[in-house]
Design a protein around this motif. Structure first.
Motif, PDB file in Angstrom:
ATOM      1  N   SER A  68       0.813  -1.218   0.000  1.00  0.00           N
ATOM      2  CA  SER A  68       0.000   0.000   0.000  1.00  0.00           C
ATOM      3  C   SER A  68       0.845   1.266   0.000  1.00  0.00           C
ATOM      4  O   SER A  68       0.495   2.253  -0.644  1.00  0.00           O
ATOM      5  CB  SER A  68      -0.952   0.011   1.193  1.00  0.00           C
ATOM      6  N   SER A  69       1.985   1.250   0.705  1.00  0.00           N
ATOM      7  CA  SER A  69       2.820   2.458   0.765  1.00  0.00           C
ATOM      8  C   SER A  69       3.427   2.798  -0.596  1.00  0.00           C
ATOM      9  O   SER A  69       3.657   3.959  -0.898  1.00  0.00           O
ATOM     10  CB  SER A  69       3.921   2.297   1.811  1.00  0.00           C
ATOM     11  N   VAL A  70       3.662   1.792  -1.424  1.00  0.00           N
ATOM     12  CA  VAL A  70       4.190   2.017  -2.776  1.00  0.00           C
ATOM     13  C   VAL A  70       3.056   2.388  -3.722  1.00  0.00           C
ATOM     14  O   VAL A  70       3.153   3.348  -4.491  1.00  0.00           O
ATOM     15  CB  VAL A  70       4.942   0.774  -3.291  1.00  0.00           C
ATOM     16  N   ALA A  71       1.952   1.649  -3.665  1.00  0.00           N
ATOM     17  CA  ALA A  71       0.820   1.867  -4.571  1.00  0.00           C
ATOM     18  C   ALA A  71       0.223   3.260  -4.425  1.00  0.00           C
ATOM     19  O   ALA A  71      -0.218   3.859  -5.396  1.00  0.00           O
ATOM     20  CB  ALA A  71      -0.251   0.807  -4.354  1.00  0.00           C
ATOM     21  N   GLU A  72       0.232   3.806  -3.207  1.00  0.00           N
ATOM     22  CA  GLU A  72      -0.339   5.142  -3.023  1.00  0.00           C
ATOM     23  C   GLU A  72       0.537   6.233  -3.610  1.00  0.00           C
ATOM     24  O   GLU A  72       0.087   7.347  -3.827  1.00  0.00           O
ATOM     25  CB  GLU A  72      -0.648   5.404  -1.555  1.00  0.00           C
TER      26      GLU A  72
END
Length: 80
Positions: A68-72
């Motif tokens: 999630s930290s990369v995708a956001e």
């Protein structure tokens, strides 16, 4: 009159939808990492699945799982 382009985080793109990466919000290390995975500005990705808080995307016959930290940090233009 110009068309308004709708952008969102890759994390917010729904399963089964496609988007074109318009920006990578991160430092140079993050951008190199995405490049090594085949994800760069202009790449069209298809959201295959949401796994927990992460997302699995398809691109040119390959699948990539992103947390999630990369995708956001990947900003995409939603495609029809």
């Amino acid at each position: 009159m110009s068309a308004v382009i709708e952008t969102t985080s890759l994390l917010n793109l729904e399963q089964g939808h496609k988007g074109r990466i318009t920006a990578i919000c991160g430092d140079q290390r993050m951008q190199r990492r995405m490049l090594s995975l085949g994800l760069r500005v202009g790449t069209v990705v298809n959201v295959l699945n949401h796994r927990g808080r992460g997302v699995v995307v398809g691109n040119a016959g390959t699948r990539v799982a992103l947390g999630s930290s990369v995708a956001e940090k990947l900003i995409v233009e939603t495609l029809a």
